[in-house]
Scaffold this active site. Structure first.
Site, short mmCIF file in Angstrom:
data_model
loop_
_atom_site.label_atom_id
_atom_site.label_comp_id
_atom_site.label_asym_id
_atom_site.label_seq_id
_atom_site.Cartn_x
_atom_site.Cartn_y
_atom_site.Cartn_z
CB ALA A 30 -0.93 0.01 1.22
CG HIS A 264 0.53 -3.64 -21.72
ND1 HIS A 264 -0.09 -4.13 -20.60
CD2 HIS A 264 1.58 -2.90 -21.27
CE1 HIS A 264 0.55 -3.70 -19.53
NE2 HIS A 264 1.56 -2.96 -19.90
#
Length: 789
Positions: A30, A264
């Protein structure tokens, strides 16, 4: 009282229906860059979208950072969160305050830490009288940490019965097929497939996410256009101006292909190429059709790629990783790849994938360029933009940046007026004077999002709602690596072209394609500094003719050698057709003939293919559609490009009665009978052979008596290499040919070339030494590395 009680019960029932449960979202890593830049904002956007819709939330930021430091870092991140522009400031401040109160930091490392987290969640649920809907664990951590975290979640932090678990994984998902499979197996031992969400953030880009809905909403217009008859080519591009400075440790391990193209751009390719499901809202159907698209991709060869590296890269690696001054990296920072999809819809259509760092602009787009099949009698000045079929016709999914600066969908006005969802996309006027792909912006219908959204915000919403079609399944991940790993292995030692970076690149990275081959348009000048005793350079030789084992030898550099052999085969074919009306050519399998087949396919338009019969010299005992099959190689590199009557193609019958090369099926005898019936005197006009490093030729191997003598024209043999079972023409049949050409290429063949040059007629030791046509000609074709070392 009874009425009041009934009313209270009814209201309680309504509230229970409205409250769909509590969701705990745990963001691991985080305090990292990705979390600070995108993920916390994405979680806040989820809260803004879902607040008041029946769910309650708690957000847990977790990392290895100490509790005090972690709390300070998270507080800073939460303070920087922003609301959509159209939200009223007071409402924004209220919701932001709520989100901050619902978010907390905790140190998570050991199994006990995860157990404590689970107990805290359960205590909160009990205290507030909430039902648990599910838990989301977002892995914003390096993949090496996945296994330990997964083990702790599985053993100590799963939600209770009736609640769901979703674990979100960030790339890289392996380095090649083997590592990806190992990671997938490890994760699969802790989580079920439906619990795993592998993120490719490109699938959250608004233009990319619109590809399938666009195809679906415009089915009627696209049904007749979205195929090989009308599409000239597809370009899938991601250009960056930044370089890899500060990230060279990652880049040295992965490079541009693994970093961008394998994931991608390949995901985007499947969205364009896949068959459109009847119901695109069915995640299962979408993922199944994507898998079928993966499976239709033609295998890549070394010639399918061009590689580059910006000039400062090696210097950056030396500095950041303390490498010696002599170190030079081979890692590509630029790659162009040519992909073909082998199905009826896309056969022959080139898909160009390109990405690189330190380029002249930052931009991403998918461009479908349609064939221009019209001739316009009017002068160009009188062409009407939305009517003239002579103007370029294209559909562009503009991912962002570049000239437009934001996501967009553009359709040429002379193609059709598209339909897009009006709630999320709006038609806009292009900026006057702006040109895109050589045409003024006024030539296009232009649509942009009503509200721009970050890719991670989109994907986090999809995770919450369980939309699996925006994520990568294990099956699709492994299919992608099956496609890319062979190319990556073949390019491991290739030297990329150096480029200065930015606008100074000029035309240096421009590339062109022919058939299945890519090459740079501009040949790079090499600086040759010959020293004492330096090796001969390409300019020192053209084509050298000599003798080898008392037969003619032709030697040259590989490109010239292949060109010479292709010319000789065509000349032989023309003479045979002129004399006999047909040409019988027998071809060996393996990798050596591949460039020759491609040269014949793409550079010899006068070849008499209509009168040519194609035979196989040998075949592996696998089904003809197997990638190991020599016939499959012939199909991939030659047959798909030429027009040979199907009845002139003669694969070896290795697969009969659902068995492979069973003696009782008499496949070898069948092939011999077919040769006898169609080839005069069973004498091929030309047989192309190779030579293995052990002296074998065709599938005739040392110390194996089958096919070296005797009367059988076609035999079953056994190879020391997998697959072991083979079918092969015998030496006596090969020696009946009018001409035999032996192609030998590569430095790895130098030793066997020397040994065989001194050997006599010893076919049991060196099967190639038994090749000597009884009334025909034997010619050796060797490149300089095989001949001179």
């Amino acid at each position: 009282m009874f009425t009041v009680a009934v009313c209270m019960a009814f209201l309680a029932c309504l509230q229970a229906q409205e409250l769909q449960g509590h969701v705990s979202i745990i963001l691991l890593g985080a305090t990292g860059d990705l979390a600070k830049k995108y993920l916390w904002q994405g979680l806040f956007q989820l809260y803004l979208d879902e607040v008041g819709k029946g769910y309650s939330f708690s957000f847990h930021g977790a990392a290895l950072t100490s509790t005090k430091q972690g709390q300070e870092l998270i507080a800073k991140v939460l303070e920087s969160l922003s609301c959509p522009e159209d939200m009223e400031p007071g409402r924004c401040a209220e919701l932001k305050g709520q989100f901050q109160r619902l978010s907390q930091y905790r140190h998570l490392k050991t199994n006990e830490d995860y157990m404590a987290l689970s107990k805290d969640i359960e205590a909160q649920l009990q205290h507030e009288g909430l039902r648990e809907a599910g838990r989301i664990f977002y892995f914003s951590v390096p993949p090496f940490a996945y296994a330990d975290i997964a083990r702790s979640i599985n053993s100590s932090c799963r939600p209770g019965p009736g609640a769901w678990l979703r674990v979100v994984l960030e790339k890289p998902f392996g380095h090649d097929y083997v590592s990806a499979q190992q990671l997938a197996t490890e994760l699969g031992s802790f989580f079920q497939e439906e619990e795993m969400y592998r993120v490719d953030h490109y699938l959250g880009k608004q233009a990319v996410a619109q590809i399938l809905p666009f195809r679906d909403q415009n089915r009627k217009a696209l049904d007749g256009l979205w195929n090989r008859h009308h599409v000239e080519r597809v370009e899938i591009i991601m250009k960056e101006t930044v370089d890899a400075e500060g990230r060279t440790s990652f880049y040295e391990e992965y490079g541009v292909i693994r970093d961008v193209l394998q994931n991608h751009l390949t995901e985007v390719l499947t969205l364009v190429a896949m068959e459109l499901p009847y119901n695109i809202s069915s995640s299962k159907a979408v993922l199944q059709h994507k898998l079928q698209a993966f499976q239709a991709l033609r295998g890549l060869q070394k010639g399918s790629a061009v590689l580059g590296q910006y000039q400062a890269y090696s210097r950056q690696v030396r500095r950041e990783q303390q490498k010696p001054d002599s170190f030079y990296s081979l890692t590509p920072t630029f790659a162009g790849i040519l992909v073909h999809v082998d199905n009826l819809r896309w056969e022959g259509v080139p898909f160009i994938l390109m990405s690189g760092k330190a380029l002249d602009e930052r931009v991403g787009y998918i461009r479908i360029l349609f064939r221009n099949q019209a001739y316009c009698a009017q002068n160009e000045k009188r062409w009407v933009v939305d009517q003239s079929q002579c103007l370029p016709r294209q559909i562009i999914f503009y991912i962002g940046h570049g000239e437009l600066g934001s996501p967009a969908v553009l359709v040429s006005r002379n193609l059709f007026r598209p339909s897009l969802p009006s709630k999320s996309w709006k038609e806009v006027e292009g900026r006057p004077g702006l040109h895109l792909f050589g045409r003024p912006i006024s030539d296009y219908y232009v649509y942009s999002p009503v509200r721009e959204q970050d890719a991670y915000s989109v994907l986090i919403s999809h995770i919450f709602h369980g939309r699996k079609d925006s994520f990568i399944t294990t099956e699709n991940l492994l299919a992608s690596w099956v496609f890319w790993t062979p190319l990556l292995d073949s390019l491991a030692h290739e030297v990329p072209r150096l480029y200065p970076g930015g606008a100074e690149n000029g035309f240096l990275l421009d590339f062109e394609f022919s058939g299945a081959q890519l090459r740079f348009c501009q040949q790079q000048l090499e600086q040759l500094v010959p020293g004492p005793g330096s090796a001969p350079m390409p300019s020192n030789f053209q084509v050298l003719t000599a003798k080898y084992r008392e037969s003619p030898l032709i030697s040259a550099w590989p490109e010239e050698l292949i060109s010479k052999l292709a010319d000789d085969i065509e000349a032989t074919a023309v003479r045979a057709v002129r004399r006999f009306g047909e040409f019988h050519l027998a071809l060996s399998g393996g990798s050596s003939p591949v460039p020759l087949l491609e040269q014949l396919a793409t550079g010899h338009f006068g070849f008499p293919w209509a009168q040519t019969h194609l035979w196989l010299v040998d075949e592996r005992c696998v089904p003809l559609w197997d990638p190991e099959s020599n016939f499959q190689g012939l199909q991939a590199h030659l047959l798909r490009y030429i027009r040979v009557p199907y009845y002139n193609i003669h694969p070896m019958p290795v697969h009969l009665h659902q068995r492979l090369c069973a003696e009782e099926d008499q496949g070898a005898q069948m092939y011999a009978s077919e040769i006898s019936a169609l080839v005069t005197n069973s004498s091929f006009d030309l047989v192309l052979l190779g030579m293995g490093t052990d002296g074998h030729t065709a599938s005739l191997f040392p110390q194996s008596p089958a096919g070296l003598d005797g009367t059988q024209p076609v035999v079953l043999t056994r190879s020391p290499y997998k697959p072991h079972q083979r079918m092969s023409l015998s030496l006596p049949l090969i020696n009946r040919a009018r001409k035999v050409a032996v192609l030998v290429m590569g430095r790895v063949k130098r030793e066997i070339t020397m040994l065989v040059s001194r050997a006599g007629h010893e076919p049991k030791k060196w099967p190639i030494s038994g090749v000597l046509p009884s009334s025909g000609q034997l010619v050796w074709y060797m490149d300089y590395e095989a001949f001179l070392g």
